[in-house]
Scaffold this motif. Structure first.
Motif, PDB file in Angstrom:
ATOM      1  N   ARG A  29       0.851  -1.198   0.000  1.00 46.90           N
ATOM      2  CA  ARG A  29       0.000   0.000   0.000  1.00 46.90           C
ATOM      3  C   ARG A  29       0.882   1.241   0.000  1.00 46.90           C
ATOM      4  N   VAL A  30       0.444   2.272  -0.687  1.00 40.77           N
ATOM      5  CA  VAL A  30       1.171   3.547  -0.700  1.00 40.77           C
ATOM      6  C   VAL A  30       0.362   4.559   0.102  1.00 40.77           C
ATOM      7  N   ILE A  31       0.988   5.113   1.128  1.00 38.81           N
ATOM      8  CA  ILE A  31       0.323   6.049   2.035  1.00 38.81           C
ATOM      9  C   ILE A  31       0.952   7.424   1.855  1.00 38.81           C
ATOM     10  N   GLY A  32       0.139   8.415   1.576  1.00 37.20           N
ATOM     11  CA  GLY A  32       0.636   9.785   1.426  1.00 37.20           C
ATOM     12  C   GLY A  32       0.176  10.630   2.593  1.00 37.20           C
ATOM     13  N   VAL A  33       1.091  11.432   3.147  1.00 35.63           N
ATOM     14  CA  VAL A  33       0.749  12.290   4.287  1.00 35.63           C
ATOM     15  C   VAL A  33       0.937  13.746   3.875  1.00 35.63           C
ATOM     16  N   LEU A  34      -0.181  14.473   3.885  1.00 35.75           N
ATOM     17  CA  LEU A  34      -0.174  15.903   3.583  1.00 35.75           C
ATOM     18  C   LEU A  34       0.048  16.688   4.868  1.00 35.75           C
ATOM     19  N   GLY A  35       0.511  17.923   4.744  1.00 35.29           N
ATOM     20  CA  GLY A  35       0.622  18.748   5.949  1.00 35.29           C
ATOM     21  C   GLY A  35       1.551  19.913   5.727  1.00 35.29           C
ATOM     22  N   LEU A 160       9.423   4.194  -9.219  1.00 31.06           N
ATOM     23  CA  LEU A 160      10.025   3.455  -8.094  1.00 31.06           C
ATOM     24  C   LEU A 160       8.979   3.180  -7.013  1.00 31.06           C
ATOM     25  N   VAL A 161       8.106   4.169  -6.780  1.00 29.12           N
ATOM     26  CA  VAL A 161       7.023   3.973  -5.808  1.00 29.12           C
ATOM     27  C   VAL A 161       6.104   2.850  -6.299  1.00 29.12           C
ATOM     28  N   ALA A 162       5.748   2.900  -7.586  1.00 32.32           N
ATOM     29  CA  ALA A 162       4.854   1.877  -8.146  1.00 32.32           C
ATOM     30  C   ALA A 162       5.507   0.492  -8.098  1.00 32.32           C
ATOM     31  N   GLU A 163       6.796   0.425  -8.421  1.00 29.75           N
ATOM     32  CA  GLU A 163       7.502  -0.866  -8.401  1.00 29.75           C
ATOM     33  C   GLU A 163       7.545  -1.429  -6.980  1.00 29.75           C
ATOM     34  N   THR A 164       7.713  -0.554  -6.011  1.00 28.83           N
ATOM     35  CA  THR A 164       7.765  -0.999  -4.606  1.00 28.83           C
ATOM     36  C   THR A 164       6.428  -1.625  -4.216  1.00 28.83           C
ATOM     37  N   ARG A 165       5.343  -0.961  -4.602  1.00 30.54           N
ATOM     38  CA  ARG A 165       4.012  -1.506  -4.301  1.00 30.54           C
ATOM     39  C   ARG A 165       3.794  -2.828  -5.039  1.00 30.54           C
ATOM     40  N   GLU A 166       4.237  -2.892  -6.305  1.00 32.65           N
ATOM     41  CA  GLU A 166       4.021  -4.099  -7.130  1.00 32.65           C
ATOM     42  C   GLU A 166       4.682  -5.328  -6.507  1.00 32.65           C
ATOM     43  N   ARG A 167       5.832  -5.110  -5.820  1.00 31.07           N
ATOM     44  CA  ARG A 167       6.478  -6.293  -5.218  1.00 31.07           C
ATOM     45  C   ARG A 167       5.978  -6.562  -3.799  1.00 31.07           C
ATOM     46  N   GLY A 168       4.890  -5.870  -3.416  1.00 27.86           N
ATOM     47  CA  GLY A 168       4.226  -6.181  -2.157  1.00 27.86           C
ATOM     48  C   GLY A 168       4.744  -5.428  -0.954  1.00 27.86           C
ATOM     49  N   ALA A 169       5.703  -4.508  -1.194  1.00 24.26           N
ATOM     50  CA  ALA A 169       6.190  -3.682  -0.083  1.00 24.26           C
ATOM     51  C   ALA A 169       5.304  -2.433   0.052  1.00 24.26           C
ATOM     52  N   SER A 170       5.521  -1.661   1.095  1.00 19.33           N
ATOM     53  CA  SER A 170       4.700  -0.472   1.345  1.00 19.33           C
ATOM     54  C   SER A 170       5.536   0.787   1.222  1.00 19.33           C
ATOM     55  N   VAL A 171       4.853   1.889   0.967  1.00 22.75           N
ATOM     56  CA  VAL A 171       5.526   3.185   0.877  1.00 22.75           C
ATOM     57  C   VAL A 171       4.754   4.178   1.743  1.00 22.75           C
ATOM     58  N   VAL A 172       5.476   4.959   2.529  1.00 21.54           N
ATOM     59  CA  VAL A 172       4.865   6.105   3.215  1.00 21.54           C
ATOM     60  C   VAL A 172       5.665   7.332   2.797  1.00 21.54           C
ATOM     61  N   PHE A 173       4.980   8.339   2.253  1.00 21.18           N
ATOM     62  CA  PHE A 173       5.688   9.556   1.849  1.00 21.18           C
ATOM     63  C   PHE A 173       4.923  10.790   2.306  1.00 21.18           C
ATOM     64  N   THR A 174       5.633  11.907   2.407  1.00 24.39           N
ATOM     65  CA  THR A 174       5.002  13.170   2.760  1.00 24.39           C
ATOM     66  C   THR A 174       5.115  14.135   1.588  1.00 24.39           C
ATOM     67  N   ASP A 175       4.225  15.093   1.550  1.00 20.50           N
ATOM     68  CA  ASP A 175       4.312  16.185   0.585  1.00 20.50           C
ATOM     69  C   ASP A 175       3.324  17.243   1.059  1.00 20.50           C
ATOM     70  N   HIS A 176       3.583  18.510   0.692  1.00 18.86           N
ATOM     71  CA  HIS A 176       2.625  19.543   1.100  1.00 18.86           C
ATOM     72  C   HIS A 176       1.636  19.854  -0.024  1.00 18.86           C
ATOM     73  N   ASP A 186      -2.417   5.457  -2.304  1.00 13.40           N
ATOM     74  CA  ASP A 186      -3.676   4.722  -2.187  1.00 13.40           C
ATOM     75  C   ASP A 186      -4.507   5.297  -1.042  1.00 13.40           C
ATOM     76  N   ASP A 187      -3.835   5.601   0.063  1.00 12.13           N
ATOM     77  CA  ASP A 187      -4.503   6.163   1.245  1.00 12.13           C
ATOM     78  C   ASP A 187      -3.860   7.511   1.542  1.00 12.13           C
ATOM     79  N   VAL A 188      -4.705   8.507   1.787  1.00 16.17           N
ATOM     80  CA  VAL A 188      -4.195   9.864   2.024  1.00 16.17           C
ATOM     81  C   VAL A 188      -4.557  10.297   3.444  1.00 16.17           C
ATOM     82  N   TYR A 189      -3.567  10.863   4.138  1.00 13.95           N
ATOM     83  CA  TYR A 189      -3.782  11.387   5.488  1.00 13.95           C
ATOM     84  C   TYR A 189      -3.341  12.843   5.507  1.00 13.95           C
ATOM     85  N   ARG A 190      -3.867  13.573   6.490  1.00 13.92           N
ATOM     86  CA  ARG A 190      -3.427  14.953   6.678  1.00 13.92           C
ATOM     87  C   ARG A 190      -2.908  15.118   8.092  1.00 13.92           C
ATOM     88  N   MET A 191      -1.713  15.724   8.210  1.00 13.46           N
ATOM     89  CA  MET A 191      -1.154  16.018   9.530  1.00 13.46           C
ATOM     90  C   MET A 191      -1.393  17.485   9.801  1.00 13.46           C
TER      91      MET A 191
END
Ligand SMILES: Nc1ncnc2c1ncn2[C@@H]1O[C@H](COP(=O)(O)OP(=O)(O)OP(=O)(O)O)[C@@H](O)[C@H]1O
Length: 267
Positions: A29-35, A160-176, A186-191
């Motif tokens: 799963r790819v998790i994005g954190v806004l803030g 690279l993010v997509a390839e990481t998800r494709e092999r079953g690993a997870s990604v957590v990233f931040t961006d404003h 895939d899942d978006v959170y806000r801090m």
């Protein structure tokens, strides 16, 4: 993969930086954190990477982590290649022959022999990104990875993010930037001032992508994330749900298609 339960953090006697944070990071799963600046995003990532310790609450799970910090420390005299080899030997999991091709893919200015201390911020960040992904971690943690990178590297980072998800690993990233987070997560959170809330995916479904491909045709309608597929000879027009764009583009390129158009559209 890893789960935070009621996690709080304060530095010394200061105000709380994280307050009662719950976050589940499932596999694949790819998790994005806004803030905004100072909201606590980097602190959250450092706790996920086990580089900082929670003051209260519980962290469940100890995945193998690849971590790109917000500022990659690039003062060293050694070359990008030497640095990555050195880190790879410490990690023990890295295929050393993957280092040069990855730096080439990221178009590191000066190439693998460039001394780290001569690199611009963006190029240093490419080395940090390479270090984070080379060990094929279970959990890839990226702090504001798009900032500072040039447009070509943006595309590679998305892959690279997509390839990481494709092999079953997870990604957590931040961006404003909301658009960047919605495009890749895939899942978006806000801090917000240390409080983490889930952003409803209703907003996400408004952001589909239209992808026009040219290549060997075939049926794309059953592909994950593809809500509509129209094939006309060698031309394929896809409507792709938000969060799946990179994975679909990657699959298309791997299957020998060329990408003619990528644009936002209504789902
Ligand atoms: N090591 C530390 N010691 C003391 N305070 C810290 C430390 N690291 C972060 N802080 C404080 O914690 C708060 C949150 O910082 P953090 O870096 O987690 O935010 P952020 O959302 O990542 O911000 P930015 O987008 O600017 O990087 C800030 O007020 C910051 O000053």
């Amino acid at each position: 993969m890893i789960r935070l339960e009621g996690v709080g953090k304060r530095y010394g006697r200061g105000e709380p930086v994280l307050v009662d944070v719950d976050l589940d990071v499932p596999a694949g799963r790819v998790i994005g954190v806004l803030g905004s600046n100072g909201s606590g995003k980097s602190t959250l990532l450092r706790i996920l990477a086990a580089l900082s310790r929670e003051t209260s609450g519980t962290v469940v799970g100890t995945p193998r982590v690849g971590y790109l910090p917000d500022r990659f420390p690039a003062g060293q005299r050694m070359s990008a290649r030497a640095y990555l080899r050195h880190m790879a030997r410490i990690d023990g999991h890295v295929d050393l022959s993957a280092i040069d091709p990855l730096l080439d893919r990221l178009a590191l200015v000066g190439g693998p022999d460039a001394p780290l201390r001569t690199l611009s911020k963006g190029n240093a960040q490419k080395v940090g990104l390479a270090q984070a992904v080379l060990a094929a971690p279970d959990l890839l943690i990226l702090d504001e990875p798009w900032s500072g990178l040039d447009v070509e590297a943006h595309t590679v980072l998305g892959e690279l993010v997509a390839e990481t998800r494709e092999r079953g690993a997870s990604v957590v990233f931040t961006d404003h930037r909301a658009a960047a987070v919605h495009a890749h997560a895939d899942d978006v959170y806000r801090m917000d001032a240390g409080l983490l809330t889930r952003v409803e995916t209703a907003a996400k479904t408004e952001l589909a992508t239209r992808i026009v491909l040219h290549g060997p045709g075939g049926d794309w309608s059953a592909e994950p994330g593809v809500s509509q597929a129209v094939t006309d000879g060698e031309k394929v027009v896809l409507t792709v749900e938000a969060g799946h764009t990179d994975a679909v583009l990657l699959r298309a390129l791997n299957r020998g298609f060329s990408v003619r158009e990528v644009a936002p559209c209504s789902p």
